[in-house]
Design an enzyme around this catalytic site. Sequence first.
Site, PDB file in Angstrom:
ATOM      1  N   CYS A  51      39.763 -51.078  -9.612  1.00  0.00           N
ATOM      2  CA  CYS A  51      41.217 -51.052  -9.707  1.00  0.00           C
ATOM      3  C   CYS A  51      41.704 -51.720 -10.984  1.00  0.00           C
ATOM      4  O   CYS A  51      41.230 -52.806 -11.350  1.00  0.00           O
ATOM      5  CB  CYS A  51      41.839 -51.748  -8.492  1.00  0.00           C
ATOM      6  SG  CYS A  51      43.652 -51.722  -8.482  1.00  0.00           S
ATOM      7  N   CYS A  57      46.082 -58.839  -9.129  1.00  0.00           N
ATOM      8  CA  CYS A  57      46.666 -58.589  -7.821  1.00  0.00           C
ATOM      9  C   CYS A  57      45.954 -59.409  -6.748  1.00  0.00           C
ATOM     10  O   CYS A  57      44.714 -59.444  -6.695  1.00  0.00           O
ATOM     11  CB  CYS A  57      46.576 -57.093  -7.490  1.00  0.00           C
ATOM     12  SG  CYS A  57      47.110 -56.671  -5.821  1.00  0.00           S
ATOM     13  N   CYS A  60      43.103 -58.209  -3.453  1.00  0.00           N
ATOM     14  CA  CYS A  60      41.635 -58.257  -3.453  1.00  0.00           C
ATOM     15  C   CYS A  60      41.164 -59.482  -4.227  1.00  0.00           C
ATOM     16  O   CYS A  60      41.779 -59.874  -5.217  1.00  0.00           O
ATOM     17  CB  CYS A  60      41.039 -57.004  -4.103  1.00  0.00           C
ATOM     18  SG  CYS A  60      41.382 -55.456  -3.248  1.00  0.00           S
ATOM     19  N   CYS A 134      46.047 -48.358  -5.812  1.00  0.00           N
ATOM     20  CA  CYS A 134      45.508 -49.296  -4.830  1.00  0.00           C
ATOM     21  C   CYS A 134      44.256 -48.697  -4.209  1.00  0.00           C
ATOM     22  O   CYS A 134      44.272 -47.557  -3.744  1.00  0.00           O
ATOM     23  CB  CYS A 134      46.536 -49.614  -3.744  1.00  0.00           C
ATOM     24  SG  CYS A 134      45.968 -50.890  -2.588  1.00  0.00           S
ATOM     25  N   GLN A 238      44.525 -53.316  14.245  1.00  0.00           N
ATOM     26  CA  GLN A 238      43.351 -53.584  13.435  1.00  0.00           C
ATOM     27  C   GLN A 238      43.537 -52.894  12.088  1.00  0.00           C
ATOM     28  O   GLN A 238      44.105 -51.814  11.997  1.00  0.00           O
ATOM     29  CB  GLN A 238      42.089 -53.091  14.133  1.00  0.00           C
ATOM     30  CG  GLN A 238      41.768 -53.813  15.439  1.00  0.00           C
ATOM     31  CD  GLN A 238      41.471 -55.298  15.233  1.00  0.00           C
ATOM     32  OE1 GLN A 238      41.065 -55.718  14.151  1.00  0.00           O
ATOM     33  NE2 GLN A 238      41.677 -56.090  16.282  1.00  0.00           N
ATOM     34  N   PHE A 265      44.292 -62.460  25.168  1.00  0.00           N
ATOM     35  CA  PHE A 265      44.978 -62.161  23.909  1.00  0.00           C
ATOM     36  C   PHE A 265      44.901 -60.651  23.669  1.00  0.00           C
ATOM     37  O   PHE A 265      44.458 -60.175  22.631  1.00  0.00           O
ATOM     38  CB  PHE A 265      44.362 -62.924  22.739  1.00  0.00           C
ATOM     39  CG  PHE A 265      44.234 -64.410  22.961  1.00  0.00           C
ATOM     40  CD1 PHE A 265      45.302 -65.246  22.697  1.00  0.00           C
ATOM     41  CD2 PHE A 265      43.055 -64.960  23.449  1.00  0.00           C
ATOM     42  CE1 PHE A 265      45.200 -66.629  22.913  1.00  0.00           C
ATOM     43  CE2 PHE A 265      42.932 -66.325  23.665  1.00  0.00           C
ATOM     44  CZ  PHE A 265      44.009 -67.169  23.402  1.00  0.00           C
ATOM     45  N   GLU A 285      48.531 -61.592  27.642  1.00  0.00           N
ATOM     46  CA  GLU A 285      49.094 -61.620  26.287  1.00  0.00           C
ATOM     47  C   GLU A 285      50.385 -62.419  26.297  1.00  0.00           C
ATOM     48  O   GLU A 285      51.201 -62.279  27.211  1.00  0.00           O
ATOM     49  CB  GLU A 285      49.345 -60.192  25.787  1.00  0.00           C
ATOM     50  CG  GLU A 285      50.132 -60.077  24.505  1.00  0.00           C
ATOM     51  CD  GLU A 285      49.477 -60.799  23.342  1.00  0.00           C
ATOM     52  OE1 GLU A 285      50.193 -61.557  22.650  1.00  0.00           O
ATOM     53  OE2 GLU A 285      48.256 -60.636  23.129  1.00  0.00           O
ATOM     54  N   ASP A 331      40.249 -61.980  21.930  1.00  0.00           N
ATOM     55  CA  ASP A 331      40.510 -61.757  20.509  1.00  0.00           C
ATOM     56  C   ASP A 331      41.707 -62.621  20.106  1.00  0.00           C
ATOM     57  O   ASP A 331      42.820 -62.123  19.926  1.00  0.00           O
ATOM     58  CB  ASP A 331      40.802 -60.270  20.258  1.00  0.00           C
ATOM     59  CG  ASP A 331      41.029 -59.961  18.778  1.00  0.00           C
ATOM     60  OD1 ASP A 331      40.764 -60.835  17.940  1.00  0.00           O
ATOM     61  OD2 ASP A 331      41.480 -58.843  18.480  1.00  0.00           O
ATOM     62  N   CYS A 357      38.796 -63.624  13.720  1.00  0.00           N
ATOM     63  CA  CYS A 357      39.107 -63.383  12.313  1.00  0.00           C
ATOM     64  C   CYS A 357      39.003 -64.672  11.509  1.00  0.00           C
ATOM     65  O   CYS A 357      39.523 -64.754  10.391  1.00  0.00           O
ATOM     66  CB  CYS A 357      40.505 -62.773  12.167  1.00  0.00           C
ATOM     67  SG  CYS A 357      41.833 -63.797  12.861  1.00  0.00           S
TER      68      CYS A 357
END
Length: 399
Positions: A51, A57, A60, A134, A238, A265, A285, A331, A357
């Site tokens: 890119c 940017c 990334c 992008c 996701q 969750f 949740e 999650d 995550c």
Amino acid sequence: MSVDSDPIVRVAARGEGVTASGRHVPMAAPGDVVGSDGSVSAGAHHQQPPCRHYPLCGGCQLQHLDDTAYARFLVDRIEGGLKAQGLATEIRAPILSPPRTRRRATLHAERRGRQVHLGFTQGSSHHLVDLDECWVLTPALFAVLAPLRGLLAAQLTESRRIDVHLAEVDQGIDVVLQGQLRDGLAAAEAITAFSRRHKLARLSIDDGFGPEARWEPDPVTITLGGVAVPMPAGGFLQATREGEATLVDTVRAIIGEPRTVADLFAGLGTFALAMTPATKVYAAEGAREALLALKAGAGRVQRQLFADHRDLFRRPLTAEELNRFDAIMLDPPRAGAHEQTLNLAMCKVPHVAYVSCNPSSFARDAKKLCEGGYSLDWVQPVGQFRWSTHVELVGCFTR
């Protein structure tokens, strides 16, 4: 190799290359060699970033790594998190999403004179990088950027920056403009005409009181596990379809086909709706809007699903409640599930699939589970935020 040279041996959490002597070098890949003058000689794992905006940017941080080095970075992050808690286990080969597959993103827009710039902010800065290309967004998401600049040139007031949330849904592109825009009949008509012309699924404006749909010709849905679920404006998905499929397949491999399962969750039901129709699912949740959407989607197809509006940080399931299930899947957000994990460590459920995550909070919670008698059998890294330092994983726990 010169005696004054220093090879890059790994990539640190923020993306800098680290030499054998401990020096941190920006934009360096494993196998690169750092000279005594600070120059970097590219090695076998240093690729030409595709890119034109890289590395300015902030979307990334790792485009200079080839896939081998990027996968190694994901493994190292997870290994480091586990090691900090005194844990070790098998870490499987990461599964990476291809370029240009990210179906949701939050960009920023601001006026600069007569023009509107739209893109990601520069790393560790508020400077906005206007995207001409992008390599992570899907082509459909990127295609809407140029038209949005035109719309915002008329709608964005002076010296204002707004957030632009984009997502691919079943009906097309869902747009949420978060911030102060021009008001009045002319502005409203322009938004309607723009949305119709570009065939948007929905366009909402959030001026501080929550998203309000200004254009939604048909109810917006997202299909999860073959079920069309009402999609709240700005709702969580996701990041890629490939990443979602990997996470779902891995969770199902861990828990098998239980008669009863708890999805903690649960969100919109990414995992709950992936269960077989014969499985009885309890979905907890804390976000009411997401839970109501999941309940509506499951109700349409008459799934055996009980949706519980429950804050699992303040009111986690007790060990007695957890013991009613054959398997648990969870999650949590980046902070992890400390309160719920304490009770989970005391239950007797044989299979737990933990989606995370954040390797650090995962490792902290994993330690509690292992202290309670669980075994962390393996971890599957998932690279759906390609070329970023963001790491996702699924941990397999058994008792």
